[in-house]
Scaffold this motif. Sequence first.
Motif, PDB file in Angstrom:
ATOM      1  N   ASP A   1       0.822  -1.206   0.000  1.00  0.00           N
ATOM      2  CA  ASP A   1       0.000   0.000   0.000  1.00  0.00           C
ATOM      3  C   ASP A   1       0.862   1.265   0.000  1.00  0.00           C
ATOM      4  N   LEU A   2       1.807   1.308  -0.925  1.00  0.00           N
ATOM      5  CA  LEU A   2       2.702   2.454  -1.023  1.00  0.00           C
ATOM      6  C   LEU A   2       2.000   3.600  -1.754  1.00  0.00           C
ATOM      7  N   SER A   3       2.221   4.811  -1.262  1.00  0.00           N
ATOM      8  CA  SER A   3       1.706   6.008  -1.923  1.00  0.00           C
ATOM      9  C   SER A   3       2.715   7.129  -1.727  1.00  0.00           C
ATOM     10  N   ASN A   4       2.509   8.222  -2.457  1.00  0.00           N
ATOM     11  CA  ASN A   4       3.464   9.341  -2.415  1.00  0.00           C
ATOM     12  C   ASN A   4       4.867   8.855  -2.757  1.00  0.00           C
ATOM     13  N   ILE A   5       4.960   7.958  -3.731  1.00  0.00           N
ATOM     14  CA  ILE A   5       6.223   7.301  -4.078  1.00  0.00           C
ATOM     15  C   ILE A   5       7.103   8.229  -4.914  1.00  0.00           C
ATOM     16  N   THR A   6       8.378   8.275  -4.551  1.00  0.00           N
ATOM     17  CA  THR A   6       9.403   8.808  -5.443  1.00  0.00           C
ATOM     18  C   THR A   6      10.032   7.621  -6.149  1.00  0.00           C
ATOM     19  N   LEU A   7       9.886   7.559  -7.458  1.00  0.00           N
ATOM     20  CA  LEU A   7      10.433   6.459  -8.247  1.00  0.00           C
ATOM     21  C   LEU A   7      11.833   6.811  -8.726  1.00  0.00           C
ATOM     22  N   VAL A   8      12.780   5.926  -8.456  1.00  0.00           N
ATOM     23  CA  VAL A   8      14.143   6.037  -8.978  1.00  0.00           C
ATOM     24  C   VAL A   8      14.369   4.804  -9.834  1.00  0.00           C
ATOM     25  N   CYS A   9      14.650   4.999 -11.126  1.00  0.00           N
ATOM     26  CA  CYS A   9      14.681   3.833 -12.007  1.00  0.00           C
ATOM     27  C   CYS A   9      15.771   3.969 -13.073  1.00  0.00           C
ATOM     28  N   GLN A  10      16.229   2.810 -13.527  1.00  0.00           N
ATOM     29  CA  GLN A  10      17.291   2.743 -14.534  1.00  0.00           C
ATOM     30  C   GLN A  10      17.125   1.454 -15.325  1.00  0.00           C
ATOM     31  N   ASN A  11      17.502   1.484 -16.614  1.00  0.00           N
ATOM     32  CA  ASN A  11      17.462   0.291 -17.454  1.00  0.00           C
ATOM     33  C   ASN A  11      16.044  -0.275 -17.446  1.00  0.00           C
ATOM     34  N   TRP A  12      15.869  -1.588 -17.234  1.00  0.00           N
ATOM     35  CA  TRP A  12      14.530  -2.166 -17.200  1.00  0.00           C
ATOM     36  C   TRP A  12      13.719  -1.644 -16.028  1.00  0.00           C
ATOM     37  N   GLY A  13      14.371  -1.105 -15.019  1.00  0.00           N
ATOM     38  CA  GLY A  13      13.633  -0.423 -13.964  1.00  0.00           C
ATOM     39  C   GLY A  13      12.824   0.729 -14.513  1.00  0.00           C
ATOM     40  N   SER A  14      13.304   1.341 -15.608  1.00  0.00           N
ATOM     41  CA  SER A  14      12.573   2.430 -16.255  1.00  0.00           C
ATOM     42  C   SER A  14      11.445   1.898 -17.135  1.00  0.00           C
ATOM     43  N   LEU A  15      11.715   0.838 -17.896  1.00  0.00           N
ATOM     44  CA  LEU A  15      10.658   0.274 -18.729  1.00  0.00           C
ATOM     45  C   LEU A  15       9.477  -0.175 -17.884  1.00  0.00           C
ATOM     46  N   LEU A  16       9.772  -0.718 -16.706  1.00  0.00           N
ATOM     47  CA  LEU A  16       8.700  -1.148 -15.815  1.00  0.00           C
ATOM     48  C   LEU A  16       8.175   0.008 -14.974  1.00  0.00           C
ATOM     49  N   GLY A  17       9.075   0.803 -14.422  1.00  0.00           N
ATOM     50  CA  GLY A  17       8.667   1.864 -13.508  1.00  0.00           C
ATOM     51  C   GLY A  17       7.843   2.944 -14.167  1.00  0.00           C
ATOM     52  N   LEU A  18       8.214   3.351 -15.375  1.00  0.00           N
ATOM     53  CA  LEU A  18       7.458   4.399 -16.052  1.00  0.00           C
ATOM     54  C   LEU A  18       6.069   3.911 -16.437  1.00  0.00           C
ATOM     55  N   ARG A  19       5.968   2.648 -16.873  1.00  0.00           N
ATOM     56  CA  ARG A  19       4.644   2.074 -17.139  1.00  0.00           C
ATOM     57  C   ARG A  19       3.822   2.006 -15.859  1.00  0.00           C
ATOM     58  N   LEU A  20       4.468   1.557 -14.783  1.00  0.00           N
ATOM     59  CA  LEU A  20       3.766   1.419 -13.502  1.00  0.00           C
ATOM     60  C   LEU A  20       3.232   2.763 -13.031  1.00  0.00           C
ATOM     61  N   ALA A  21       4.062   3.800 -13.131  1.00  0.00           N
ATOM     62  CA  ALA A  21       3.632   5.132 -12.709  1.00  0.00           C
ATOM     63  C   ALA A  21       2.513   5.657 -13.598  1.00  0.00           C
ATOM     64  N   ALA A  22       2.592   5.399 -14.890  1.00  0.00           N
ATOM     65  CA  ALA A  22       1.549   5.867 -15.803  1.00  0.00           C
ATOM     66  C   ALA A  22       0.233   5.142 -15.565  1.00  0.00           C
ATOM     67  N   GLU A  23       0.297   3.876 -15.167  1.00  0.00           N
ATOM     68  CA  GLU A  23      -0.918   3.097 -14.945  1.00  0.00           C
ATOM     69  C   GLU A  23      -1.474   3.251 -13.526  1.00  0.00           C
ATOM     70  N   HIS A  24      -0.637   3.747 -12.599  1.00  0.00           N
ATOM     71  CA  HIS A  24      -1.070   3.976 -11.212  1.00  0.00           C
ATOM     72  C   HIS A  24      -0.587   5.357 -10.751  1.00  0.00           C
ATOM     73  N   PRO A  25      -0.953   6.418 -11.455  1.00  0.00           N
ATOM     74  CA  PRO A  25      -0.372   7.735 -11.174  1.00  0.00           C
ATOM     75  C   PRO A  25      -0.687   8.256  -9.782  1.00  0.00           C
ATOM     76  N   GLN A  26      -1.787   7.798  -9.200  1.00  0.00           N
ATOM     77  CA  GLN A  26      -2.176   8.288  -7.879  1.00  0.00           C
ATOM     78  C   GLN A  26      -1.189   7.858  -6.800  1.00  0.00           C
ATOM     79  N   ARG A  27      -0.376   6.867  -7.073  1.00  0.00           N
ATOM     80  CA  ARG A  27       0.567   6.367  -6.068  1.00  0.00           C
ATOM     81  C   ARG A  27       1.933   7.044  -6.153  1.00  0.00           C
ATOM     82  N   PHE A  28       2.189   7.852  -7.180  1.00  0.00           N
ATOM     83  CA  PHE A  28       3.519   8.404  -7.417  1.00  0.00           C
ATOM     84  C   PHE A  28       3.503   9.929  -7.332  1.00  0.00           C
TER      85      PHE A  28
END
Length: 299
Positions: A109-136
Motif C-alpha cells: 500500500d505504497l503512496s506518495n512514491i518517489t520512483l528512482v529507475c534505470q534500465n529495465w527499472g525504467s521500462l517497468l517503472g514508467l509504465r507502472l507510474a503511468a498506470e497507477h499515477p495516484q501512487r507516485f
Amino acid sequence: MRILRTDEARFADLPDYPFAPHHLNVAPGLRMHYVDEGPRDGSPVVMLHGEPSWSYLYRYMIPPVASAGHRVLAPDLIGFGKSDKPASVEDYSYSRHLAWLASWVERLDLSNITLVCQNWGSLLGLRLAAEHPQRFSRIIVGNGMLPTGDTPVPTVFSVWKAFASHSPWFPVGRIVQLGTDRTLSKAELAAYEAPFPSSEFKAGARAFPTLVPTEPGSPDSLANQAAWRVLEKWKKPFITCFSNGDPITRGGERTMQRRIPGAHGQPHITLRGGHFLQEDSPEDFARIVIDALRSELAA
C-alpha cells in the motif's frame, strides 16, 4: 511454472550490503525480495534495478537516502537477486513483470512514491507510474527510457539481444562490468553472480532483452504508447539523471525533457559514468534524490 529459489547462503557476507531481507508473495507461490530501510513513516523512495543486476546495485545509494529521513525500498525483480526465479524464458513477459511489481506496490500500500529507475527499472517503472499515477509523486530516471518500437534501436542493443538469446555463456558479473567505468572488485563481481548458481537460474536475465519493444507491432508497443500519453500530461516533478558514457540510452533524456511537462524547469544533470551510474556516481545520484525530496521533508 517451475520456480527456483537461490540458497540464502550464497548471499552471505556481501560487501556493503548489510540490509535485512524482506519478502512478499506477489503471485501464488512466487516470492519477491526487497530491501526496506529508513523510517517506516518516511516518504517511500522505490529504487528499481534493471538487467542483469539486482538491488545490490543500489547499495551505495540506499544508506544516504534513508539517513535523510526517507523509507527506501529496493525490490529484486522476479528472476533476479533474492527473489524467486521461474525456470523458463517463456515464463517471463513485460505484462507479467508489471503485474508482479504492481502486486508488490499494492500489497505494501505504497503512496506518495518517489520512483528512482534505470534500465529495465525504467521500462517497468514508467509504465507502472503511468498506470497507477495516484501512487507516485515524482520520478527520477537514470539511463532509461520507455520505448514504443517506433524508433530504431542502437546497433549495440541488437548485438546484446542476440547475445542474451543465443550465447551459451552468460557471465552476469562481467556483463555488469562492461557497463561500468570503474573496475569492480572480485567480491563485487561475485555479488552480482550470487543470485545465479547455475545457468538455469538465468532465464529472467536472458528474457529481458527480447521483451523490449523494438518495432511497431511488438508486444507492449500499444501499452507503452498509452503510458506515454499519460506521461505527456504528467505535471509532477520528473527529473532525468543520465550518465555521459552510456551508448544505449545516451540522448534519451532530451526526449523526456521535451515531452513530459513535469520535466520542465527541473534540475536535470549529467553524471560521469557508464550504463550503471549507480556504480560510477552513486553519491551524486543519491544527492539528486535527496535534494528532490528536501522541500517535502521540510514541510
